[in-house]
Design a protein around this motif. Structure first.
Motif, PDB file in Angstrom:
ATOM      1  N   SER A 178      -2.747  11.852   0.100  1.00  0.00           N
ATOM      2  CA  SER A 178      -3.670  12.780   0.754  1.00  0.00           C
ATOM      3  C   SER A 178      -2.952  14.008   1.320  1.00  0.00           C
ATOM      4  CB  SER A 178      -4.478  12.075   1.829  1.00  0.00           C
ATOM      5  OG  SER A 178      -3.802  10.946   2.288  1.00  0.00           O
ATOM      6  N   ILE A 223       7.233  -0.526   7.800  1.00  0.00           N
ATOM      7  CA  ILE A 223       6.151  -1.224   8.505  1.00  0.00           C
ATOM      8  C   ILE A 223       5.738  -2.458   7.713  1.00  0.00           C
ATOM      9  CG2 ILE A 223       3.732  -1.032   9.216  1.00  0.00           C
ATOM     10  CD1 ILE A 223       5.094   0.756  11.002  1.00  0.00           C
ATOM     11  N   VAL A 244      -5.537   0.155   6.629  1.00  0.00           N
ATOM     12  CA  VAL A 244      -5.463   1.293   5.722  1.00  0.00           C
ATOM     13  C   VAL A 244      -6.730   1.384   4.885  1.00  0.00           C
ATOM     14  CG1 VAL A 244      -2.981   1.429   5.545  1.00  0.00           C
ATOM     15  CG2 VAL A 244      -4.219  -0.184   4.128  1.00  0.00           C
ATOM     16  N   TYR A 266       5.938   9.379  -4.446  1.00  0.00           N
ATOM     17  CA  TYR A 266       6.171   7.981  -4.852  1.00  0.00           C
ATOM     18  C   TYR A 266       7.212   7.832  -5.949  1.00  0.00           C
ATOM     19  CZ  TYR A 266       1.807   7.551  -2.325  1.00  0.00           C
ATOM     20  OH  TYR A 266       0.848   7.624  -1.372  1.00  0.00           O
ATOM     21  N   ASP A 305       2.072   6.012  10.585  1.00  0.00           N
ATOM     22  CA  ASP A 305       2.471   7.235   9.898  1.00  0.00           C
ATOM     23  C   ASP A 305       1.441   8.346   9.978  1.00  0.00           C
ATOM     24  OD1 ASP A 305       4.864   6.333   9.171  1.00  0.00           O
ATOM     25  OD2 ASP A 305       4.510   6.386   6.994  1.00  0.00           O
ATOM     26  N   PHE A 306       0.185   7.931  10.093  1.00  0.00           N
ATOM     27  CA  PHE A 306      -0.877   8.941  10.086  1.00  0.00           C
ATOM     28  C   PHE A 306      -0.866   9.770  11.364  1.00  0.00           C
ATOM     29  CE2 PHE A 306      -3.618   8.301   6.368  1.00  0.00           C
ATOM     30  CZ  PHE A 306      -2.913   7.267   5.782  1.00  0.00           C
ATOM     31  N   ASN A 358       0.857  -1.179   0.000  1.00  0.00           N
ATOM     32  CA  ASN A 358       0.000   0.000   0.000  1.00  0.00           C
ATOM     33  C   ASN A 358       0.888   1.223   0.000  1.00  0.00           C
ATOM     34  OD1 ASN A 358      -1.657   2.255   1.065  1.00  0.00           O
ATOM     35  ND2 ASN A 358      -3.199   0.650   1.135  1.00  0.00           N
ATOM     36  N   PRO A 359       0.626   2.166  -0.921  1.00  0.00           N
ATOM     37  CA  PRO A 359       1.498   3.340  -0.987  1.00  0.00           C
ATOM     38  C   PRO A 359       1.456   4.165   0.294  1.00  0.00           C
ATOM     39  CG  PRO A 359      -0.427   3.601  -2.402  1.00  0.00           C
ATOM     40  CD  PRO A 359      -0.409   2.191  -1.952  1.00  0.00           C
ATOM     41  N   GLU A 360       0.358   4.042   1.070  1.00  0.00           N
ATOM     42  CA  GLU A 360       0.219   4.876   2.272  1.00  0.00           C
ATOM     43  C   GLU A 360       0.993   4.307   3.450  1.00  0.00           C
ATOM     44  OE1 GLU A 360      -1.318   7.744   2.362  1.00  0.00           O
ATOM     45  OE2 GLU A 360      -3.267   7.714   1.360  1.00  0.00           O
ATOM     46  N   VAL A 361       1.341   3.030   3.400  1.00  0.00           N
ATOM     47  CA  VAL A 361       2.027   2.423   4.537  1.00  0.00           C
ATOM     48  C   VAL A 361       3.525   2.447   4.276  1.00  0.00           C
ATOM     49  CG1 VAL A 361       2.258   0.344   5.929  1.00  0.00           C
ATOM     50  CG2 VAL A 361       0.045   0.944   4.936  1.00  0.00           C
ATOM     51  N   SER A 362       4.261   2.893   5.262  1.00  0.00           N
ATOM     52  CA  SER A 362       5.693   3.004   5.034  1.00  0.00           C
ATOM     53  C   SER A 362       6.291   1.618   4.816  1.00  0.00           C
ATOM     54  CB  SER A 362       6.364   3.704   6.212  1.00  0.00           C
ATOM     55  OG  SER A 362       6.332   2.870   7.329  1.00  0.00           O
ATOM     56  N   TRP A 403      -2.258   6.169  -8.004  1.00  0.00           N
ATOM     57  CA  TRP A 403      -1.861   6.490  -6.634  1.00  0.00           C
ATOM     58  C   TRP A 403      -2.016   7.989  -6.397  1.00  0.00           C
ATOM     59  CZ3 TRP A 403       3.260   3.426  -5.424  1.00  0.00           C
ATOM     60  CH2 TRP A 403       2.932   2.057  -5.334  1.00  0.00           C
ATOM     61  N   SER A 404      -2.486   8.326  -5.218  1.00  0.00           N
ATOM     62  CA  SER A 404      -2.594   9.744  -4.866  1.00  0.00           C
ATOM     63  C   SER A 404      -2.172   9.885  -3.410  1.00  0.00           C
ATOM     64  CB  SER A 404      -4.025  10.227  -5.056  1.00  0.00           C
ATOM     65  OG  SER A 404      -4.895   9.478  -4.236  1.00  0.00           O
TER      66      SER A 404
END
Lengths: 316, 348, 582
Positions: free
Chosen positions: C479, A44, C49, C491, C134-135, A37-41, C476-477
């Motif tokens: 936020s 991790i 996620v 990315y 990370d959030f 997932n691009p959002e998860v580093s 991919w985007s």
């Protein structure tokens, strides 16, 4: 008989083990990053993979998997679809709607298929038979999800007789069943046609047999003779079609469940394969194989019930 | 419509049956007439395809769907069976007329207990318990030992002869007055054949049955029949009492049949009949047997012979009996055989 | 016999009808009928996620701050939710959050500073490896040492005491950020915009913890989860329905009007459309195939999105001799007829020759969109000077000729471009088929397009198995680009390990570092300028090929009264604050 059963069950367990091994390897060998997932580093992601031994060689992973099953009876936990839940706890929740759906499809398809087959055989080469045979060809060749969307469009939208979606909150079983009528019908059409087709062929053959004549000379009417004599004899080959029929219904239910939002096994299998949730996928495949194997066993046993030549003569 | 003769229980008159086939109509039975008298056994003898089985199926009303009764009648108890509806026939089949099949292997439902197959007929009239008692009695009557155990067995657990006994028991279950036996021993071993024939004779006596006995084997008929009808190509070519047929056969086909019976002592067949019966989609002109008949006259190929009476009971359809026909004697070898048979009959 | 059968059939039918007519008792309850396309895998906001979690957590969870619509329906503002008041700035990088004393869990247990410290310590826990860590550490604001703490593994180099989250007293938290930030950023970071931030219920979180403390089953089922928000999570039938009931004890209860919220899980678009058509849904988001039907429907509303659909270009395809040259990528860039693709193939979306999305900058201090700013506009104008949204076949041919020259390939070589995509993605499939016809025309037969599919794999996995591909679509985007427009390029840095292509450029990376510096981040105008420079480098090198700016289309039933009169960027439609008017 007992010894025979024991042997069969032993063979079944062996088959299940092979299915388990095979599906584990096939699924794990699919190149798939479960936590991608691009959002998860990435760190991790790597940690999570290490936690699940996904960073180890496949053979090591396999031994972890087998060890869990053998030592703890632990088939693993889901990682994506329902993370943290034991795979069999997930199955336990998802099985009932699927079972209701499949069992009812089977339950209505058996008598309806038999009626269709008997009617077509008795009216052989007449208008009824021709119409039924035509419908049978359609029902066999068109996949169930096409009927499902057709039924959904016609009977929930154009003529809103049935609900569009499965009603999991129904207070009575009847109301719940009512919300499953369309998927049940969609799934049953193919088996009805299959049974009808086979039974028609078998019956036409048995109707011409000597014992049918004898039955008639006893003073039984055509219908009586058909029901009491021809019908049961035709069931022997029909029993054979039950196995592909059940797997057929289960296969169709994979898609149809999604269309009617039935929270059953079908959607789960698709989701878990797509998500790379391998423990869950393996458990599901084991479940599906187990169902098939049990079906085969039941059908084999039922041969004996239907046909005494197998039951009584089997001991020799 | 009533039968003139009080003794006659069943009268087949001028019965014609054809089958619809791709090539046209197959004329399987062409104007068959015979009477069955009370307590009497009538045999119908002929090769396969001669129409004898079709005649009985027509009597029982169990002709296949593509068969048509083109004419004639089957008079029984003031009714014409060929004109009865399905429901009325159901009341006659089994209860008034019983049928014993040729092949007991296939005549019994393979997956139904024999007991049940017998009681099935009885259950219409009596409760389960009585039906079972009755069935057991029947099984004993047809000579099945250990009937209570056998009652719950399946056909495949019986030998051929035993199965035929079951079929007979089924036929008798409805307590009929007429029993039609359609080649009842053909599929059985020679040793078993005699026992079944004895059984049929025995129950016929006990139950005062009238029997129509169908066979291709004249040898079998000798022990059974009072009267014999010889059929060829859908037609009765010779009819008479058993003695008349056996000792004074008049039709060359009957001669041929008699010659083909294996000798009871030497077990040798004297001769066989050359050729095959004609294709009945296109029945030949004249006598259907002419082509295979070594004594055929020219007229045989032109005109079908009428019946010539030899006695009150003995008639044959052959031009050889025409007063103007040349005198033809039966083959010498057959004559000797008949002579021997007569002697044996006299000794017995 | 026959008559009896008919009677039985009639009886059964009557019974069936009776069963379905019985429970139709109407009620005056206000019910919002919403849907999700897939159910939440888990309710633990720390570890999933999945965006579907936004729905239950924003309805049934609470946050320090809550964005609520303004009276006039034209904007939104933050109010204290679990916090008693807006954050208090102590110094440039230190903020205090005063908690609401009456805040409590659904079962009555109090929520205080300890609740938050526990929640955030667990979220950042180095061995729990929570996917959403990370959030908290780095979203709208970056918290001191948070990332370092969560990523240390078992090395024990960063102590919890060093992380910029402190308990001052039972009802006060203190947050230290790495750089100065605005109050809006702090509020946004600690609001429903960030579902990881909702506190977790300690007793259940601990109860679900395994012996090694590497995993918890918190939130796997409703029994293992606790709500504290405006609604209580009443029923959860997985993959079927979620039902929320209004929580009357909730401190901001007046803001909420529905008595019940029914969220159905409906994976099939057809079923959603049928339910919408029969008036059984209050909301519908049409997809590319259904948009056509509704494009003129007055109930249809639209708003821009974070996503710019783009095509990644492989620079290491061993079978493509032009691969790796800038001219080749430029030729492809100019060969995209973006207007046709956006309108016909993607279904009423916006063409885009630039990559920074139309939402970038929306959450900045003065809500100035990058694309509306002077530097951003200038880049768009540059693109349009080449042709409409950068489409210029003439230019494309010129660049192709140049590419042949650069790569030293004979001019008559026919180049076969392999475009790989997920076959279930109909819009991209249509695009690939369109390009398959179009590219040979534009390049006069010198370029042919071949289609390949991922065969069920994810894009990343596909690219791990082979290098033989040229183009692969991507959506991919990021936020964070709502606040920091430049982050959408994140990315494509060599530091991002799961990068979608294999092209890295030093100039590009250096410029990204400039944008990412605290100095630039704290000066929005400067940031816009630097972002524009970054975007120019991106276009100059053609790091990937932007194609379509996604536009969100939504429909709301007439019985649903939204609290806003227009789409409010950064806030949305505020559906949860709406009302039902029959």
């Amino acid at each position: 008989m007992f010894k025979y059963l024991l042997g069969r069950i032993g063979a079944m367990l062996l088959t299940l083990f092979l299915v388990m091994t095979l599906s584990f390897w096939v699924i794990r060998l699919m190149p798939m990053s479960i936590f991608e997932n691009p959002e998860v580093s990435p760190e991790i992601q790597a940690q999570l993979e290490a936690e699940m031994h996904l960073d180890k060689p496949m053979i090591v992973q396999y031994f972890y998997f087998i060890e869990g099953i053998v030592t703890r009876g632990d088939f693993g936990t889901s990682v994506k679809v329902r993370p943290g839940l034991d795979v069999f706890d997930i199955l336990a929740i998802r099985i009932p709607p699927t079972v209701v759906l499949n069992v009812f499809s089977l339950l209505i398809s058996l008598p309806l298929g038999i009626i269709v087959g008997v009617a077509a055989a008795l009216q052989r080469n007449k208008a009824t038979d021709n119409v039924l045979s035509f419908l049978i060809v359609i029902c066999i060749s068109v996949p169930s999800f096409v009927f499902a969307s057709l039924l959904q469009y016609c009977l929930t939208y154009v003529w809103p007789i049935f609900p569009t979606l499965y009603d999991s909150q129904a207070t009575t079983f009847g109301a719940q069943l009512y919300s499953m009528v369309l998927p049940i019908i969609a799934l049953a059409l193919n088996p009805i046609a299959t049974i009808g087709r086979y039974l028609r062929g078998e019956l036409i053959e048995t109707l011409n047999s000597d014992y049918m004549l004898l039955a008639r000379t006893k003073g039984l009417s055509r219908t009586q003779a058909t029901i009491f004599h021809a019908f049961r004899n035709s069931l022997v080959p029909i029993a054979n079609t039950i196995i592909p029929m059940i797997t057929g219904i289960m296969g169709g239910s994979l898609v149809v469940e999604k269309m009617f939002a039935v929270p059953g096994m079908g959607g789960l299998l698709i989701d878990s394969i797509l998500a790379g949730d391998h423990f869950l996928t393996v458990a599901l495949l084991i479940f599906y194989s187990a169902i098939s194997l049990v079906t085969i066993l039941i059908v084999d046993i039922s041969y004996g019930l239907i046909d005494p030549r197998i039951r009584v003569g089997g001991g020799k | 419509m009533a039968l003139h003769d009080n003794d006659t229980i069943l009268r087949v008159q001028d019965l014609s049956v054809s089958f619809r086939a791709y090539g046209g109509m197959v004329r399987a039975v062409r104007g068959v007439s015979f009477d069955l008298r009370r307590g009497e056994t009538v045999a119908i003898v002929g090769e396969s395809g001669s129409g004898k089985s079709v005649s009985t199926k027509a009597i029982m009303g169990i002709l296949p769907a593509n068969a048509v009764i083109e004419g004639g009648s089957v008079l029984y108890d003031g009714m014409d069976l060929t004109r009865l509806g399905e429901e009325e026939m159901n009341r006659i089949r089994g209860r008034r007329i019983g049928l014993v099949f040729q092949d007991p292997m296939s005549a019994l439902n393979p997956i139904m207990k024999v007991g049940h197959q017998i009681t099935e007929v009885l259950r219409k009239r009596m409760n389960k318990h009585d039906a079972k008692a009755r069935a057991l009695a029947l099984m004993e009557a047809v000579g099945i030992p250990d009937a209570p155990r056998r009652f719950n067995q399946y056909p495949f657990q019986f030998s051929g002869g035993m199965r035929q006994r079951i079929v007979i028991a089924i036929a008798l279950a409805g307590d009929p007055e007429i029993l039609i036996c359609d080649e009842p021993t053909t599929a059985l071993d020679v040793t078993v054949q005699a026992k079944i024939l004895d059984l049929i004779n025995q129950i016929k006596e006990e139950r005062h049955l009238s029997v129509i006995f169908i066979t291709h084997d004249l040898g079998v008929v000798a022990h059974m029949a009072d009267r014999v009808n010889v059929m060829y190509a859908g037609r009765i070519v010779e009819t008479g009492t058993a003695e008349e047929i056996f000792f004074e056969p008049a039709h060359p086909y009957t001669w041929a049949l008699l010659s083909s019976v294996p000798d009871l002592q030497t077990h040798e067949r004297l001769m066989s009949i050359p050729g095959t019966p004609p294709n009945m989609i296109y029945p030949p002109r004249g006598d259907a047997f002419a082509a295979r008949n070594q004594y055929a006259l020219r007229i045989d190929f032109e005109q079908e012979p009428p019946y010539f009476s030899l006695s009150d009971t003995h008639r044959a359809a052959t031009w050889l009996l025409h007063p103007k026909a040349p005198k033809v004697e039966m083959p010498e070898i057959l004559r000797e055989r008949i002579k021997r048979m007569k002697e044996e009959a006299a000794h017995a | 016999m026959k008559r009896r059968n008919t009677l039985v059939v009639l009886g059964m039918t009557a019974l069936l009808l009776a069963v379905c007519l019985l429970p139709a008792a109407a009620s005056a309850e206000k019910v919002l009928r919403y849907y999700l396309t897939g159910d939440c895998p888990i309710l633990n906001g720390h570890d999933s996620v999945d965006v579907s979690l936004d729905t239950p957590i924003s309805y049934c969870g609470a946050f320090p701050y809550r964005a609520v619509p303004d009276e006039d329906g034209l904007g939104y503002s933050y109010v204290g939710d679990l916090a008693a008041e807006l954050p208090i700035q102590v110094d440039e990088t230190t903020w205090q959050i005063k908690l609401r004393p009456e805040a409590k869990w659904q079962n009555g247990d109090p929520i205080n500073a300890d609740t938050f410290i526990y929640s955030y310590k667990m979220l950042l826990d180095p061995v729990l490896s929570n996917q959403m860590a990370d959030f908290l550490s780095d979203f709208n604001i970056t918290i001191v040492n948070a990332k370092e703490y969560s990523l240390q593994g078992t090395s024990n180099t960063v102590a919890w005491e060093d992380v910029g989250i402190k308990k001052i007293d039972d009802y006060t938290l203190e947050i230290k950020t790495t750089s100065p930030c605005s109050m809006t950023s702090v509020c946004s970071h600690f609001s429903q915009n960030n579902r990881a931030i909702a506190p977790v219920y300690e007793p259940l979180y601990e109860a679900g913890m395994n012996a090694e403390r590497t995993n918890t089953t918190y939130g796997t089922t409703l029994d293992m989860w606790m709500s504290c928000g405006p609604y209580t999570f009443d029923t959860w039938t997985f993959d079927s329905i979620q039902i929320y009931k209004k929580n009357p004890d909730y401190w901001l209860a007046d803001l909420f009007h529905y008595d019940t919220v029914e969220v159905r899980v409906i994976p099939e678009m057809n079923a959603r459309v049928e339910l919408w058509e029969s008036g059984m849904l209050d909301y519908l988001s049409p997809d590319a195939n259904t948009i056509e039907t509704y494009i003129d429907d007055p109930r249809m509303v639209e708003y821009p999105s974070l996503t710019v659909y783009h095509i990644d270009v492989n620079c290491k395809n061993p079978e493509n001799p032009l691969c790796g040259t800038v001219a080749w990528r430029k030729a492809l860039y100019h060969a995209m007829n973006r207007e046709v693709i956006a309108e016909s193939l993607f279904g009423y979306l916006e063409p885009s020759g630039t990559y920074v999305n139309g939402q970038a900058g929306i959450l900045s201090e003065n809500a100035l969109l990058y694309r509306d700013s002077e530097p951003g506009k200038a880049v768009a104008e540059l693109v349009d000077s080449w042709g409409p949204y950068g489409y210029n076949p003439e230019l494309a041919r010129e660049y192709l000729a140049k590419a042949y020259e650069e790569a030293g390939v004979p001019e008559d070589t026919v180049i076969t471009v392999r475009m790989a995509f997920d076959e279930s993605d109909t819009a991209w499939k249509a695009t690939a088929e369109y390009l398959m016809e179009e590219l040979p025309v534009i390049f006069e037969g010198k370029v042919q397009l071949e289609i390949d599919t991922y065969a069920g794999m994810s894009t990343t996995d596909y690219k791990k198995t082979t290098d033989v591909w040229d183009l692969s679509p991507n959506d991919w985007s990021r936020s964070a680009s709502r606040t920091y427009p430049y982050t959408c390029f994140y990315y494509y840095l060599s530091t991002y390990s799961s990068h979608p292509n294999n092209f890295f450029d030093e100039e590009f990376e250096a410029q990204y570092a400039v944008c990412d510096s605290d100095e630039v981040k704290s000066d929005y105008d400067r940031m816009l300028e630097e972002t524009a420079k970054l975007e120019r480098i991106y276009l100059d090198k053609v790091i990937q090929i932007p194609v379509v700016q996604h536009v969100n289309y939504d429909m709301f039933s007439t019985r649903l009264k939204l609290p806003v009169s227009t789409y409010i960027p950064g806030f949305g439609w505020g559906i949860m604050y709406g009302d039902i008017v029959e």
